[in-house]
Every structure is written in structure tokens, then in C-alpha cells.
Design a protein around this motif. Structure first.
Motif, PDB file in Angstrom:
ATOM      1  N   GLU A   1      -0.445  15.694 -35.074  1.00 42.94           N
ATOM      2  CA  GLU A   1      -1.865  15.357 -35.187  1.00 42.94           C
ATOM      3  C   GLU A   1      -1.983  14.031 -35.939  1.00 42.94           C
ATOM      4  N   LYS A   2      -2.801  13.138 -35.416  1.00 42.55           N
ATOM      5  CA  LYS A   2      -2.948  11.827 -36.049  1.00 42.55           C
ATOM      6  C   LYS A   2      -4.417  11.455 -36.126  1.00 42.55           C
ATOM      7  N   VAL A   3      -4.831  11.042 -37.311  1.00 46.39           N
ATOM      8  CA  VAL A   3      -6.161  10.493 -37.479  1.00 46.39           C
ATOM      9  C   VAL A   3      -6.065   9.001 -37.146  1.00 46.39           C
ATOM     10  N   ASP A   4      -7.095   8.464 -36.520  1.00 45.01           N
ATOM     11  CA  ASP A   4      -7.007   7.091 -36.023  1.00 45.01           C
ATOM     12  C   ASP A   4      -6.757   6.067 -37.123  1.00 45.01           C
TER      13      ASP A   4
ATOM     14  N   PHE B   1     -11.006   7.743 -40.507  1.00 45.46           N
ATOM     15  CA  PHE B   1     -11.793   7.392 -39.328  1.00 45.46           C
ATOM     16  C   PHE B   1     -11.205   8.110 -38.120  1.00 45.46           C
ATOM     17  N   GLU B   2     -12.022   8.837 -37.420  1.00 44.14           N
ATOM     18  CA  GLU B   2     -11.644   9.389 -36.117  1.00 44.14           C
ATOM     19  C   GLU B   2     -12.523   8.704 -35.082  1.00 44.14           C
ATOM     20  N   CYS B   3     -11.892   8.150 -34.062  1.00 45.03           N
ATOM     21  CA  CYS B   3     -12.597   7.321 -33.092  1.00 45.03           C
ATOM     22  C   CYS B   3     -12.499   7.911 -31.691  1.00 45.03           C
TER      23      CYS B   3
ATOM     24  N   GLU C   1      -8.729   3.128 -26.982  1.00 40.22           N
ATOM     25  CA  GLU C   1      -8.006   2.098 -27.739  1.00 40.22           C
ATOM     26  C   GLU C   1      -8.775   0.782 -27.758  1.00 40.22           C
ATOM     27  N   ALA C   2      -9.357   0.418 -26.638  1.00 41.04           N
ATOM     28  CA  ALA C   2     -10.164  -0.802 -26.571  1.00 41.04           C
ATOM     29  C   ALA C   2     -11.410  -0.667 -27.440  1.00 41.04           C
ATOM     30  N   THR C   3     -11.993   0.525 -27.476  1.00 37.82           N
ATOM     31  CA  THR C   3     -13.143   0.782 -28.353  1.00 37.82           C
ATOM     32  C   THR C   3     -12.757   0.549 -29.804  1.00 37.82           C
TER      33      THR C   3
ATOM     34  N   ILE D   1      -4.285   2.240 -42.415  1.00 36.03           N
ATOM     35  CA  ILE D   1      -3.144   2.832 -41.726  1.00 36.03           C
ATOM     36  C   ILE D   1      -3.595   3.398 -40.386  1.00 36.03           C
ATOM     37  N   PRO D   2      -3.132   2.798 -39.290  1.00 36.98           N
ATOM     38  CA  PRO D   2      -3.486   3.353 -37.983  1.00 36.98           C
ATOM     39  C   PRO D   2      -2.589   4.536 -37.643  1.00 36.98           C
ATOM     40  N   GLU D   3      -3.141   5.489 -36.888  1.00 39.87           N
ATOM     41  CA  GLU D   3      -2.387   6.636 -36.391  1.00 39.87           C
ATOM     42  C   GLU D   3      -1.662   7.385 -37.519  1.00 39.87           C
ATOM     43  N   HIS D   4      -2.384   7.673 -38.586  1.00 45.12           N
ATOM     44  CA  HIS D   4      -1.823   8.363 -39.744  1.00 45.12           C
ATOM     45  C   HIS D   4      -1.593   9.842 -39.410  1.00 45.12           C
TER      46      HIS D   4
END
Length: 128
Positions: free
Chosen positions: A63-66, A79-81, A25-27, A50-53
Motif C-alpha cells: 500500500e502506498k500513499v501518493d 496526500f492521496e490523489c 499520474e498526469a493529474t 516523499i512520493p509513493e510512500h
């Protein structure tokens, strides 16, 4: 300020802060969100970034993409982080799964220090 200069400044920020960044999360907050902002997206507009889509896949729920970047209400970039110490390449399959359920044509897999860009130019919804 031009793109190259902004990216160089972000690089210096990453180099200076990475040893203090202890979580994924900090990254995302310290490295990835500024990168998205440099690309010209409003990270504070939840209709654009959109975060945590949610990207539910078949029977796999939750399942959530970042981050999903939208334009005209359509997803255009996902974006996947991962944490900066993780090898981003080791998580290709996760981004690959999200491609199957997203209309986005472009994806980024990143640990905040390495950015891997993907597209589906050869076959729709299949990560090239």
C-alpha cells in the motif's frame, strides 16, 4: 507573490489543461505537485516530499500513499490523489486506512480540482 494569487493561477492552469490530462499520474504532475509547491514544500527534495510512500496495513502489503510531507524527519501531511475526473469523496476509506499507519496528523484527498482536508484532532490516528 501571495498565496491567493498563486492558487488563482493554479486554478486557471487546471481549467486550461484538464481536458488533456488522461491519467492519475498526469493529474499529480500537473495539478497536485504545483499545489504542494505553493504550500511551500520542495517537491524536488525526497526527504521533504516523499512520493509513493509505503503505508503497509496489516497483511495488506505494498500500500502506498501518493505523497508524504515530512518535517524534521516526521510525517506531517499525507496526500492521496485521484484522476481529476474521479470523485475524490469516493476514496475516503483509502485515506482513512493510511491514517492508521501514519504519524501524520493531517491528510488531503484530492483529484487535483477538489481538495478535501482531514485531521485527527478528536482521536489520534483516526481521520476526523
Amino acid at each position: 507573490m501571495d498565496l491567493k494569487l498563486k492558487l488563482e493561477q493554479l486554478h486557471q492552469r487546471v481549467v486550461g489543461l484538464k481536458d488533456q490530462i488522461n491519467t492519475e499520474e498526469a493529474t499529480k504532475n500537473a495539478f497536485v505537485m504545483p499545489f504542494i509547491q505553493i504550500l511551500g514544500y520542495d517537491i524536488f527534495n525526497p526527504t521533504e516530499v516523499i512520493p509513493e510512500h509505503i503505508c503497509d496495513i496489516g497483511t495488506k502489503k505494498g500500500e502506498k500513499v501518493d505523497y508524504v510531507i515530512r518535517n524534521n524527519n516526521e510525517p506531517i501531511l499525507i496526500f492521496e490523489c485521484k484522476h481529476w475526473k474521479e470523485n475524490a469523496d469516493a476514496h475516503n476509506s483509502q485515506l482513512h486506512r493510511y491514517y492508521h499507519v501514519s504519524k501524520a496528523r493531517f491528510g488531503v484527498l484530492t483529484n487535483g480540482t477538489v481538495y478535501n482536508f482531514y485531521t485527527d484532532l478528536e482521536k489520534p490516528n483516526i481521520m476526523d
